[in-house]
Design a protein around this motif. Structure first.
Motif, PDB file in Angstrom:
ATOM      1  N   VAL A  12       6.210  -7.776  -2.784  1.00 44.98           N
ATOM      2  CA  VAL A  12       5.456  -7.559  -4.020  1.00 44.98           C
ATOM      3  C   VAL A  12       6.341  -6.790  -4.990  1.00 44.98           C
ATOM      4  CG1 VAL A  12       3.355  -6.602  -5.047  1.00 44.98           C
ATOM      5  CG2 VAL A  12       3.297  -7.487  -2.701  1.00 44.98           C
ATOM      6  N   ASP A  13       6.778  -7.456  -6.045  1.00 44.26           N
ATOM      7  CA  ASP A  13       7.615  -6.835  -7.072  1.00 44.26           C
ATOM      8  C   ASP A  13       6.690  -6.294  -8.154  1.00 44.26           C
ATOM      9  OD1 ASP A  13       9.298  -6.152  -9.147  1.00 44.26           O
ATOM     10  OD2 ASP A  13      10.448  -8.017  -9.108  1.00 44.26           O
ATOM     11  N   ALA A  24      -1.146  -3.249  -1.015  1.00 49.20           N
ATOM     12  CA  ALA A  24       0.248  -3.166  -0.573  1.00 49.20           C
ATOM     13  C   ALA A  24       0.780  -1.735  -0.613  1.00 49.20           C
ATOM     14  CB  ALA A  24       1.126  -4.080  -1.428  1.00 49.20           C
ATOM     15  N   THR A  25       0.337  -0.948  -1.587  1.00 46.90           N
ATOM     16  CA  THR A  25       0.794   0.438  -1.662  1.00 46.90           C
ATOM     17  C   THR A  25       0.260   1.264  -0.499  1.00 46.90           C
ATOM     18  OG1 THR A  25      -1.049   1.023  -3.132  1.00 46.90           O
ATOM     19  CG2 THR A  25       1.045   0.438  -4.164  1.00 46.90           C
ATOM     20  N   ARG A  26      -0.771   0.744   0.156  1.00 47.77           N
ATOM     21  CA  ARG A  26      -1.356   1.443   1.315  1.00 47.77           C
ATOM     22  C   ARG A  26      -1.352   0.523   2.537  1.00 47.77           C
ATOM     23  NH1 ARG A  26      -6.911   4.041  -0.567  1.00 47.77           N
ATOM     24  NH2 ARG A  26      -6.867   4.607   1.642  1.00 47.77           N
ATOM     25  N   ALA A  27      -0.318  -0.268   2.666  1.00 41.06           N
ATOM     26  CA  ALA A  27      -0.227  -1.244   3.755  1.00 41.06           C
ATOM     27  C   ALA A  27      -0.432  -0.575   5.105  1.00 41.06           C
ATOM     28  CB  ALA A  27       1.130  -1.946   3.723  1.00 41.06           C
ATOM     29  N   GLY A  28      -1.223  -1.220   5.945  1.00 38.21           N
ATOM     30  CA  GLY A  28      -1.527  -0.682   7.261  1.00 38.21           C
ATOM     31  C   GLY A  28      -2.728   0.233   7.283  1.00 38.21           C
ATOM     32  N   GLU A  29      -3.175   0.685   6.101  1.00 38.19           N
ATOM     33  CA  GLU A  29      -4.353   1.549   6.006  1.00 38.19           C
ATOM     34  C   GLU A  29      -5.576   0.715   5.638  1.00 38.19           C
ATOM     35  OE1 GLU A  29      -3.858   4.825   3.328  1.00 38.19           O
ATOM     36  OE2 GLU A  29      -1.735   5.043   3.799  1.00 38.19           O
ATOM     37  N   VAL A  30      -6.753   1.247   5.960  1.00 35.60           N
ATOM     38  CA  VAL A  30      -7.994   0.610   5.538  1.00 35.60           C
ATOM     39  C   VAL A  30      -8.324   1.104   4.134  1.00 35.60           C
ATOM     40  CG1 VAL A  30     -10.454   0.328   5.982  1.00 35.60           C
ATOM     41  CG2 VAL A  30      -8.845   0.404   7.890  1.00 35.60           C
ATOM     42  N   SER A  63       8.156   6.631  -4.537  1.00 30.11           N
ATOM     43  CA  SER A  63       9.102   5.564  -4.223  1.00 30.11           C
ATOM     44  C   SER A  63       9.906   5.223  -5.450  1.00 30.11           C
ATOM     45  CB  SER A  63       8.349   4.315  -3.750  1.00 30.11           C
ATOM     46  OG  SER A  63       9.222   3.219  -3.631  1.00 30.11           O
ATOM     47  N   ALA A  64      11.230   5.160  -5.300  1.00 28.28           N
ATOM     48  CA  ALA A  64      12.073   4.808  -6.432  1.00 28.28           C
ATOM     49  C   ALA A  64      12.128   3.301  -6.621  1.00 28.28           C
ATOM     50  CB  ALA A  64      13.487   5.359  -6.211  1.00 28.28           C
ATOM     51  N   SER A  65      11.661   2.576  -5.620  1.00 24.84           N
ATOM     52  CA  SER A  65      11.748   1.121  -5.675  1.00 24.84           C
ATOM     53  C   SER A  65      10.436   0.506  -6.132  1.00 24.84           C
ATOM     54  CB  SER A  65      12.115   0.560  -4.299  1.00 24.84           C
ATOM     55  OG  SER A  65      12.040  -0.854  -4.315  1.00 24.84           O
ATOM     56  N   PRO A  66      10.480  -0.422  -7.102  1.00 26.04           N
ATOM     57  CA  PRO A  66       9.260  -1.098  -7.539  1.00 26.04           C
ATOM     58  C   PRO A  66       8.897  -2.275  -6.642  1.00 26.04           C
ATOM     59  CG  PRO A  66      11.100  -1.859  -8.854  1.00 26.04           C
ATOM     60  CD  PRO A  66      11.652  -0.824  -7.908  1.00 26.04           C
ATOM     61  N   VAL A  67       9.689  -2.510  -5.592  1.00 18.98           N
ATOM     62  CA  VAL A  67       9.452  -3.658  -4.711  1.00 18.98           C
ATOM     63  C   VAL A  67       8.858  -3.174  -3.392  1.00 18.98           C
ATOM     64  CG1 VAL A  67      10.492  -5.600  -3.500  1.00 18.98           C
ATOM     65  CG2 VAL A  67      11.341  -4.946  -5.767  1.00 18.98           C
ATOM     66  N   LEU A  68       7.685  -3.712  -3.055  1.00 22.05           N
ATOM     67  CA  LEU A  68       7.011  -3.374  -1.803  1.00 22.05           C
ATOM     68  C   LEU A  68       7.201  -4.533  -0.835  1.00 22.05           C
ATOM     69  CD1 LEU A  68       3.678  -2.067  -3.386  1.00 22.05           C
ATOM     70  CD2 LEU A  68       5.632  -0.699  -2.663  1.00 22.05           C
ATOM     71  N   ARG A  69       7.658  -4.239   0.375  1.00 24.15           N
ATOM     72  CA  ARG A  69       7.849  -5.275   1.391  1.00 24.15           C
ATOM     73  C   ARG A  69       6.970  -4.963   2.582  1.00 24.15           C
ATOM     74  NH1 ARG A  69      12.916  -4.575  -0.961  1.00 24.15           N
ATOM     75  NH2 ARG A  69      13.798  -6.495  -1.829  1.00 24.15           N
ATOM     76  N   VAL A  70       6.116  -5.920   2.902  1.00 25.73           N
ATOM     77  CA  VAL A  70       5.194  -5.775   4.023  1.00 25.73           C
ATOM     78  C   VAL A  70       5.304  -7.037   4.865  1.00 25.73           C
ATOM     79  CG1 VAL A  70       2.829  -5.305   4.725  1.00 25.73           C
ATOM     80  CG2 VAL A  70       3.653  -4.448   2.514  1.00 25.73           C
ATOM     81  N   GLY A 126     -13.668  -1.697   5.010  1.00 25.86           N
ATOM     82  CA  GLY A 126     -12.877  -2.208   3.898  1.00 25.86           C
ATOM     83  C   GLY A 126     -11.868  -3.252   4.348  1.00 25.86           C
ATOM     84  N   TYR A 127     -10.690  -3.215   3.713  1.00 25.85           N
ATOM     85  CA  TYR A 127      -9.666  -4.225   3.965  1.00 25.85           C
ATOM     86  C   TYR A 127      -8.345  -3.561   4.333  1.00 25.85           C
ATOM     87  CZ  TYR A 127     -13.120  -6.838   1.290  1.00 25.85           C
ATOM     88  OH  TYR A 127     -14.290  -7.394   0.844  1.00 25.85           O
ATOM     89  N   ARG A 128      -7.542  -4.293   5.088  1.00 26.40           N
ATOM     90  CA  ARG A 128      -6.224  -3.766   5.479  1.00 26.40           C
ATOM     91  C   ARG A 128      -5.189  -4.865   5.323  1.00 26.40           C
ATOM     92  NH1 ARG A 128      -7.134  -1.616  10.650  1.00 26.40           N
ATOM     93  NH2 ARG A 128      -6.944  -3.735  11.488  1.00 26.40           N
ATOM     94  N   LEU A 129      -4.102  -4.523   4.625  1.00 26.87           N
ATOM     95  CA  LEU A 129      -2.961  -5.418   4.519  1.00 26.87           C
ATOM     96  C   LEU A 129      -2.092  -5.196   5.750  1.00 26.87           C
ATOM     97  CD1 LEU A 129      -1.606  -7.521   2.587  1.00 26.87           C
ATOM     98  CD2 LEU A 129      -0.171  -5.656   1.795  1.00 26.87           C
ATOM     99  N   GLU A 130      -1.974  -6.219   6.579  1.00 23.56           N
ATOM    100  CA  GLU A 130      -1.273  -6.058   7.848  1.00 23.56           C
ATOM    101  C   GLU A 130       0.240  -5.976   7.646  1.00 23.56           C
ATOM    102  OE1 GLU A 130      -2.806  -5.348  10.422  1.00 23.56           O
ATOM    103  OE2 GLU A 130      -4.857  -6.024  10.069  1.00 23.56           O
ATOM    104  N   ARG A 131       0.884  -5.163   8.451  1.00 22.18           N
ATOM    105  CA  ARG A 131       2.324  -4.948   8.333  1.00 22.18           C
ATOM    106  C   ARG A 131       3.141  -5.996   9.063  1.00 22.18           C
ATOM    107  NH1 ARG A 131       4.254  -0.470   6.145  1.00 22.18           N
ATOM    108  NH2 ARG A 131       2.890   1.255   5.640  1.00 22.18           N
TER     109      ARG A 131
END
Length: 219
Positions: A134-135, A162-168, A122-129, A213-218
């Motif tokens: 998350v900057d 956040a880098t694995r949003a939606g995954e466990v 990813s060229a962007s340092p900003v993650l949007r979920v 584990g844990y999952r960050l919901e989208r």
């Protein structure tokens, strides 16, 4: 993110490790090329900071061996040498970037972050979920328009999710990437930080998948 430093100048290695840990990275340090090759080959690292002049096996050979084995971990090479030939040799063996000593820590940190972004595809340092932003470069978090203050470790845990949003993401994976190899404390420390994040980010953002584990919901 979990980093490996392979550097035989112990004072420099420990100084770099302390600075990177303060930025929220989990950092392991070894001072020998052979040990570095072994650790990089078996560890789940997001980036390797690799000196060239090392005992046991030099950095060129370590890098070449990792690439020959199909290991594509980003590698930032460090050396006291200078000149186009040395840089070319480092890059020809498969290194992703090259930094000549003495260097500015600020420059090294910028190179590390750039390689991590590139390695993550990813060229962007900003993650949007969903409503969460998350900057990763600015180390800032927002829920909607409201900024949320996080500790360094809280941010690191959130960044991993956040880098694995939606995954466990398992507890052991969080430990591997947020705490360093030498951590021997209670693995339930992850639960403590996830609970803190839930309080600050609101309900429903992070869910627990029982036994997994844990999952960050989208949403």
């Amino acid at each position: 993110m979990r980093l490996l430093i392979v550097e035989d100048e112990k004072r420099l290695a420990l100084s770099l490790a302390a600075g990177l840990r303060a930025e929220g990275f989990a950092v392991d340090v070894v001072h020998d090329g052979l040990e570095g090759l072994h650790r990089a080959g078996e560890g789940a690292y997001d980036l390797v900071v690799l000196d060239i002049m090392l005992p046991g096996m030099n950095g060129y050979r370590v890098c070449g061996a990792l690439r020959a084995a199909g290991n594509d971990v980003p590698i930032l090479m460090l050396t006291a040498k200078d000149g186009e030939y040395d840089e070319a040799e480092g890059l020809d063996t498969g290194a992703d970037d090259y930094l000549t000593k003495p260097f500015s820590y600020v420059v090294l940190l910028a190179r590390v972050r750039a390689l991590l972004r590139r390695g993550g595809g990813s060229a962007s340092p900003v993650l949007r979920v969903g409503a969460l932003t998350v900057d990763t470069a600015g180390r800032r978090v927002r829920v909607g328009e409201e900024e949320v203050a996080l500790t360094t470790k809280e941010f690191a845990v959130l960044e991993e999710l956040a880098t694995r949003a939606g995954e466990v993401v398992s507890k052991s994976e969080v430990l591997e990437h947020v705490w360093d190899f030498a951590y021997e404390g209670d693995p339930n420390i992850v639960e403590v930080y996830v609970s803190a994040l839930r309080r600050k980010l609101g309900p429903g953002v992070i869910t627990t998948v029982r036994g997994a584990g844990y999952r960050l919901e989208r949403r």
